[in-house]
Design a protein around this motif. Sequence first.
Motif, mmCIF file in Angstrom:
data_model
loop_
_atom_site.group_PDB
_atom_site.id
_atom_site.type_symbol
_atom_site.label_atom_id
_atom_site.label_comp_id
_atom_site.label_asym_id
_atom_site.label_seq_id
_atom_site.Cartn_x
_atom_site.Cartn_y
_atom_site.Cartn_z
ATOM 1 N N PHE B 61 0.835 -1.209 0.000
ATOM 2 C CA PHE B 61 0.000 0.000 0.000
ATOM 3 C C PHE B 61 0.868 1.258 0.000
ATOM 4 O O PHE B 61 0.655 2.173 -0.789
ATOM 5 N N ASN B 62 1.878 1.275 0.878
ATOM 6 C CA ASN B 62 2.729 2.458 0.968
ATOM 7 C C ASN B 62 3.549 2.679 -0.289
ATOM 8 O O ASN B 62 3.841 3.806 -0.652
ATOM 9 N N GLN B 63 3.936 1.598 -0.951
ATOM 10 C CA GLN B 63 4.687 1.766 -2.184
ATOM 11 C C GLN B 63 3.779 2.149 -3.344
ATOM 12 O O GLN B 63 4.233 2.374 -4.451
ATOM 13 N N GLY B 64 2.481 2.186 -3.078
ATOM 14 C CA GLY B 64 1.555 2.565 -4.134
ATOM 15 C C GLY B 64 1.440 1.498 -5.204
ATOM 16 O O GLY B 64 1.183 1.792 -6.361
ATOM 17 N N ILE B 65 1.661 0.224 -4.833
ATOM 18 C CA ILE B 65 1.488 -0.860 -5.801
ATOM 19 C C ILE B 65 0.017 -1.253 -5.738
ATOM 20 O O ILE B 65 -0.365 -2.198 -5.074
ATOM 21 N N GLU B 77 -8.991 2.898 -4.841
ATOM 22 C CA GLU B 77 -7.627 2.405 -4.845
ATOM 23 C C GLU B 77 -7.519 1.168 -3.963
ATOM 24 O O GLU B 77 -7.904 1.196 -2.814
ATOM 25 N N ILE B 238 -2.677 8.148 -15.462
ATOM 26 C CA ILE B 238 -2.569 7.655 -14.090
ATOM 27 C C ILE B 238 -3.846 7.000 -13.581
ATOM 28 O O ILE B 238 -3.823 6.326 -12.575
ATOM 29 N N TYR B 239 -4.963 7.222 -14.253
ATOM 30 C CA TYR B 239 -6.200 6.615 -13.759
ATOM 31 C C TYR B 239 -6.439 5.227 -14.335
ATOM 32 O O TYR B 239 -7.403 4.563 -13.988
ATOM 33 N N TYR B 243 -1.747 1.382 -14.388
ATOM 34 C CA TYR B 243 -0.744 2.456 -14.479
ATOM 35 C C TYR B 243 0.535 2.116 -13.717
ATOM 36 O O TYR B 243 1.630 2.411 -14.180
ATOM 37 N N TYR B 244 0.379 1.478 -12.572
ATOM 38 C CA TYR B 244 1.587 1.131 -11.821
ATOM 39 C C TYR B 244 2.532 0.304 -12.694
ATOM 40 O O TYR B 244 3.736 0.527 -12.730
ATOM 41 N N SER B 247 4.327 2.434 -15.382
ATOM 42 C CA SER B 247 5.436 3.233 -14.862
ATOM 43 C C SER B 247 6.589 2.330 -14.423
ATOM 44 O O SER B 247 7.753 2.661 -14.606
ATOM 45 N N LYS B 251 10.303 2.604 -15.944
ATOM 46 C CA LYS B 251 11.401 2.881 -15.013
ATOM 47 C C LYS B 251 12.488 1.824 -15.120
ATOM 48 O O LYS B 251 13.664 2.136 -15.199
#
Lengths: 314, 488
Positions: B61-65, B77, B238-239, B243-244, B247, B251
């Motif tokens: 969750f914190n890593q936004g995965i 989300e 991003i929506y 999207y994760y 990116s 990267k």
Amino acid sequence: MLARVANNLFWMGRYIERAEHTARFMNVNYFSSLDAPNKLSQSRKFVLQSIATMVGDVPKKEKDLSEEDIIYNVGLNPEKPYSIFNCIKYARENANTSRDSMSTEFYESINKFYHYVNDFPKELLIKSGLHDFTTHVIEQTSILRGRIRSTLLHDEIYALVLLGINIERATQIIRIIKTKHEDAQKALGGYSKPIENSFEWTTLLKCCESYDMNRRFYKKTPNQNTTLEFLLLNPNCPRSVMNSLNQIQNHMATIDSLKERDKTSAAFLVGKMRAEYEFKTVEEIETDVSKFIDYTLQGLANICTKLDYEYFNY
Amino acid sequence: MKSKFTNPLFSSYIKNEGLFDEIFDDNKKVRKTYKKIFELYRDHSNSDYAALNEKAKAAFFNQGITFQVYRDSQTQEKIFPFDLFPRIIEAKEWKTIEKGALQRSKALNAFLWDLYHDKQIIKAGIVPMELISSSANYLRQMQDLDPPGGIYNHISGTDLIKHSDGNYYVLEDNIRCPSGVSYVICNRNALKRALFGVFNHYQIHNVTNYAENLLEIMESVKPHGVDIPTCAVITPGIYNSAYYEHSYLAKTMGIELVEGRDLFVENDFVYMKTITGPKKVDVIYRRIDDGFIDPLEFRQDSAIGVPGLFAAYKKGNVSLVNAPGTGVADDKAIYTYMPEIIKFYLGEKPILNNVHTYHCSRPDDLKYVLENVDKLVVKPVDEAGGYGISIGNKLTKEEIENVKTVVKENPRKYIAQPIMSLSVHATYIEDSNSFEQRHIDLRTFTLLGNNKEFVLKGGLTRVALQKGNLIVNSSQGGGSKDTWVLKK
């Protein structure tokens, strides 16, 4: 680098910095008013008015100034574009769109920060959480800046984020000065009569996290003269406009070192403004403080317009 | 029936006799491959494990995965639920999967070339023309166009299940924009952090080489005359639910992640808008569906595409990965012809099994389907994400009648298959704080380039978290497991 990504990085920097200044302004004004030396600056209405002015959303009638509304609007209201919640949300969204150029560590910090703000209960903020909330926001923004400095490559990506941070910092400092200068004009009296020695100068320095260092530098109670000189012109004060302008110039050089001699460029404009500031004296400013504040705000806005046109126009 | 296991985490494990359990054999003995890890779990109490599980979740969750779920016109989300008990595949078993996935990808590529050129397979009477001409994913614009290196499906995702007979079956091929590979890598990272001790006991293939291989594949199909190609990943923004992943891939490949509005076409060349002016782009990994890539050529209302992109592609000035028009071949109706397609182009026997399929477009099949809805899985041929699927033995009488009406209205849109029994794997269930059987499948990732091919040694094991549920898609509440392919 993509122009859109550059724009997003720039705005990410701005929103991070804006969140911090908004949080600190609300925190300092609210808590310093509780034991302010004169009646007006102690009054709820006065401090609420000041906070509302800072975010540019003053209710038309004074009786509409409700403490709960203003704290909620500035802190968490998702409907208000200036709320701290939205600043963090926009900062994270901007980070999202350029996630491939960010470090994982930085992204994780901003994402965690967003979830903290997003999960913060409205009732808690209004009733008893104002101090915790704003303090946490201020701390988290410091962590973000630390992560930016220590985990990103110091290339043009870094320069763009820092450019955003410093332009926003200069703008916010000027806006805080403007608001408190107006307050000082209204709330005359207190320890002594004239505006030059108003209690509001102390509040102003605290709003800019510069009170202790100001005392150290001048070794006397802050007055209009020393406060303005410190916050506008002292290059060693990390919150001063002068300091921000110096940094802006450095970061512009990283992005495009050749443009400085082109008189139509943003880099040239930055150089010009910085040079003007370098040889300005507080005595010149004091004759008409409002005029100088507006002049600076306009100068920063012009730089942004030029940046937009030159780099972000996609 | 209930059985006792000495391991506390398995104390309430119920082994259903009718299902293929990946961990326990028919005598309720732990299979050889899982012996070590099963023993290591003995050291964990239930509360230890619950804490580990919470930690892993917070990290994701914190890593936004995360991914977005669309429901009632709102997006939410969510983290992709992740299970800490890995799925382990033996080297020998994997060899078959790898060969089979590669064989299918190559056959599909040959099939696509043929469909967009001479259509020999149709002339030979193997695949009916109306199946192609009635497909919404057939792009007439691709006719007689030669994609660089002759590659259409650079990236293929093959969805496999293990049936109760212990054999793997392919459920579907995904050759449009298969997603999920970033989770393969994230799952591995999460597991390494949580259960590092376990890795000493197993020799596992690593999965981090996907990005470098993908970049090589992209570079191998560069346009003619380009020396060092500029590559980019294009995302809807991003929506988008994936999207994760977009990116992440950009990267790790070290290339730009662009949106449609970052690109423009001039004189049939594609450029991206940078802070120092336009920069030519040569190869684009597009994560935008065919219909949206170019409003001048396809859907005019597309705001996420690039006007003129297809014209540039047609001229050979830019390469698209995957090529447009691949959707015609991963259609669920085409799926049923896969054994014939493989034989026709490669002259080989299919290595991986197909599930028998009834085409509602055929009168005989339609009749059978209508009479046996309760014993079949009925699927629309052109929907992704597990939407519109009905599973016969889970339906009420009323629902069965509904399915019949819908199928009768538009038979071409539906196929039906026997209800396959997906294998089950011990999965940690938060509500009961213990392991339970849950159905799993496997998605493999295959890359095809100009004289280069690659199959990721690992894959995405998806797990249906709801008891008894057979649909494993993340949009339907599925989770995933790290998947280990053993070196020997």
